[in-house]
Design a protein around this motif. Structure first.
Motif, short mmCIF file in Angstrom:
data_model
loop_
_atom_site.label_atom_id
_atom_site.label_comp_id
_atom_site.label_asym_id
_atom_site.label_seq_id
_atom_site.Cartn_x
_atom_site.Cartn_y
_atom_site.Cartn_z
N GLU A 27 -3.34 2.28 -5.39
CA GLU A 27 -2.54 2.71 -4.02
C GLU A 27 -2.39 1.30 -3.43
O GLU A 27 -1.15 1.06 -2.89
CB GLU A 27 -3.11 3.69 -3.22
N GLN A 28 -3.10 0.48 -3.30
CA GLN A 28 -2.98 -0.90 -2.61
C GLN A 28 -2.63 -1.87 -3.50
O GLN A 28 -2.39 -3.21 -2.73
CB GLN A 28 -4.50 -1.17 -1.93
N LEU A 80 -5.78 11.08 -9.08
CA LEU A 80 -4.40 10.60 -8.93
C LEU A 80 -3.70 11.96 -8.57
O LEU A 80 -2.76 12.23 -7.69
CB LEU A 80 -3.78 10.18 -10.28
N GLY A 132 0.78 -1.11 0.01
CA GLY A 132 0.19 -0.09 0.08
C GLY A 132 0.87 1.33 0.14
O GLY A 132 1.67 1.59 0.83
N VAL A 133 0.92 2.20 -1.07
CA VAL A 133 1.51 3.38 -1.28
C VAL A 133 1.19 4.47 -0.53
O VAL A 133 1.79 5.27 -0.22
CB VAL A 133 1.97 3.45 -2.59
N GLY A 134 -0.11 4.52 -0.03
CA GLY A 134 -0.77 5.53 0.67
C GLY A 134 -0.75 6.76 -0.21
O GLY A 134 -0.96 6.77 -1.53
N ARG A 135 -0.23 7.70 0.26
CA ARG A 135 -0.11 9.13 -0.64
C ARG A 135 1.51 9.53 -1.04
O ARG A 135 1.81 10.62 -1.21
CB ARG A 135 -0.69 10.25 0.27
N VAL A 147 -8.21 4.70 -7.86
CA VAL A 147 -6.83 5.10 -7.28
C VAL A 147 -6.76 4.46 -5.97
O VAL A 147 -5.83 4.06 -5.71
CB VAL A 147 -7.22 6.41 -6.98
N ASP A 148 -7.80 4.22 -5.22
CA ASP A 148 -7.43 3.25 -4.01
C ASP A 148 -6.90 1.83 -4.39
O ASP A 148 -5.96 1.41 -3.80
CB ASP A 148 -8.98 2.83 -3.17
N HIS A 189 0.35 11.88 -6.89
CA HIS A 189 0.82 11.06 -7.85
C HIS A 189 1.12 11.75 -9.25
O HIS A 189 0.40 12.57 -9.63
CB HIS A 189 -0.03 9.71 -8.05
N ARG A 198 -4.07 13.38 -5.29
CA ARG A 198 -3.48 12.63 -4.04
C ARG A 198 -1.88 12.55 -4.41
O ARG A 198 -1.00 11.85 -3.40
CB ARG A 198 -3.85 11.13 -4.20
#
Length: 321
Positions: free
Chosen positions: A222-223, A34, A9-12, A218-219, A39, A37
Motif C-alpha cells: 500500500e505504501q 489483501l 500510499g494507496v490506503g484502502r 500488505v502495508d 484489493h 482491505r
C-alpha cells in the motif's frame, strides 16, 4: 483502474496484486489480508489447488511467459518457498541460485516491463544478520544466504527505479493455511509429543506468525515501500520456544540445557559427513553453531502475541461438520 504512482500510499482505495505462491502458508495469508482491505487479487502457483487461478511454475517461466500474467496489475508478491537445509551434490550454489535468485529477477523484469508500481519479496532474516554481524561471514559460508542477498540485490536491479521492491526478512514463521504448515513443524511436534527429554542450547530466534507477515507485506504494498523489512512478533530463546510447543501440544515439561560443545561437535560431524559424501546443504552445518548459539533477535518486534499461531501450527483444527 488508474495506476497509483510509485511511492504513493494507496490506503484502502484498492490496487490489483498478483500473488505468486498464493496457496502456500504465507501467500494464502497475504491473499486474505489483501481481500480484507478491498484489493483485487490474482493467485498463481505451480500446482492446481482451490483458490488458485493460474497454474504456472514461476521458477522456470520466462519473462515473456510472465508478462501476460502480470499485465493489468499494480503490484506483485513473491511468496514461493525455498528449503535452506536441502542437501544436494556439490557444488550446491548453482542449484540454489536457479531456485532463489533467477526466478525473482525474471519476475521483476517482467513486472517492470508491464509498468507495475510495487512489489514484495519474501526473504530471510539471515540477510538482516549479514548486515548486522558482518564478522560472521554468512554469505561466504552459506550458499542459501549468499543467494538471498543476491536475490534482493539483483531483483532490485531488474526492477529499476520505478518499481520499489520490499524484501521482508523473515524468521521462524508459525501458523497454518489449510494443510500448509512450516516445513519444520512436523518434526518439532513429534518431538514435543514424544516421551523423549526436551533439551535446548543457548541462543534463540525471532519468531512471527504468517498473519503478521501478511499484514506487513500488505502495508508495504500500500505504501509502495522499497526497503529491507525485518519482521518479528516476539524474540524467543530456544528453551522458551521448545517449552511453549510442548505446552501447546499438551505435553508440558522442563526443557534441559544442551551444552554448546555438544552442539558444535554434532554440527561439525554433520558437515564432515556431507563433505565426505560429496554433498552440501544451503546452510553449512560446519559453520552453523556460531549462528545457532547466538540470539537471532530482531528489534523492534510488533508485540503481537504468538499463542494463536502456536495453536494453529501444532493443534489440528476440528474437522468440519
Amino acid at each position: 483502474m488508474a495506476r497509483p504512482s510509485a511511492g504513493s500510499g494507496v490506503g484502502r482505495c484498492g490496487v490489483r496484486i498478483l500473488v505468486v505462491g498464493g496457496s502456500g502458508l504465507i501467500g494464502a495469508h497475504v491473499v486474505t489480508v489483501l481481500r480484507e482491505r478491498g484489493h483485487d487479487v490474482t493467485t498463481v502457483a505451480r500446482t492446481a489447488r482451490p483458490g488458485i487461478e493460474h497454474v504456472l511454475d514461476v521458477e522456470s517461466a520466462s519473462v515473456d511467459e510472465l508478462r501476460p500474467l502480470l499485465a493489468g496489475h499494480d503490484g506483485v508478491v513473491y511468496a514461493a518457498r525455498s528449503d535452506e537445509h536441502r542437501v544436494l551434490r556439490k557444488p550446491i550454489y548453482p542449484e540454489f541460485r536457479r531456485d532463489i535468485v533467477e526466478p525473482v529477477v525474471r519476475l521483476l523484469t517482467a513486472a517492470r516491463q508491464e509498468g507495475l508500481t510495487r512489489s514484495v519479496v519474501m526473504g530471510s532474516y539471515y540477510t538482516y544478520y549479514d548486515r548486522l554481524r558482518p564478522q560472521w561471514r554468512l554469505a561466504d559460508r552459506h550458499a542459501y544466504i549468499r543467494c538471498r542477498l543476491e536475490q534482493a540485490r539483483e531483483g532490485r536491479a531488474a526492477a529499476g527505479p520505478d518499481l520499489p521492491v520490499s524484501v521482508l526478512e523473515l524468521p521462524f514463521v508459525f501458523g497454518r493455511a489449510g494443510d500448509r504448515l512450516p516445513n519444520w513443524a512436523g518434526p518439532l511436534e513429534r518431538w514435543a509429543r514424544s516421551r523423549s527429554p526436551l533439551v535446548a542450547p543457548t541462543g534463540g530466534t525471532a519468531a512471527t506468525s504468517a498473519r503478521s507477515v501478511a499484514v506487513v507485506a500488505v502495508d508495504a504494498l500500500e505504501q509502495a515501500r522499497g526497503e529491507d523489512i525485518p519482521v518479528a512478533d516476539e524474540n524467543l530463546t530456544w528453551n522458551d520456544m521448545f517449552g511453549r510447543i510442548a505446552t501447546t501440544v499438551g505435553r508440558p515439561r522442563r526443557v534441559g540445557r544442551l551444552p554448546a560443545g555438544v552442539v558444535r561437535a554434532a554440527l561439525r560431524s554433520g558437515g564432515l559427513a556431507q563433505g565426505l559424501g560429496g554433498k552440501e546443504s544451503g546452510i553449512n552445518p560446519t559453520h552453523l553453531a556460531d549462528v545457532l548459539l547466538a540470539e537471532l533477535f530482531i528489534e523492534p518486534t510488533t508485540g503481537r502475541p504468538l499463542e494463536p499461531a502456536f495453536r494453529d501450527t501444532f493443534v489440528d483444527p476440528a474437522p468440519s461438520a
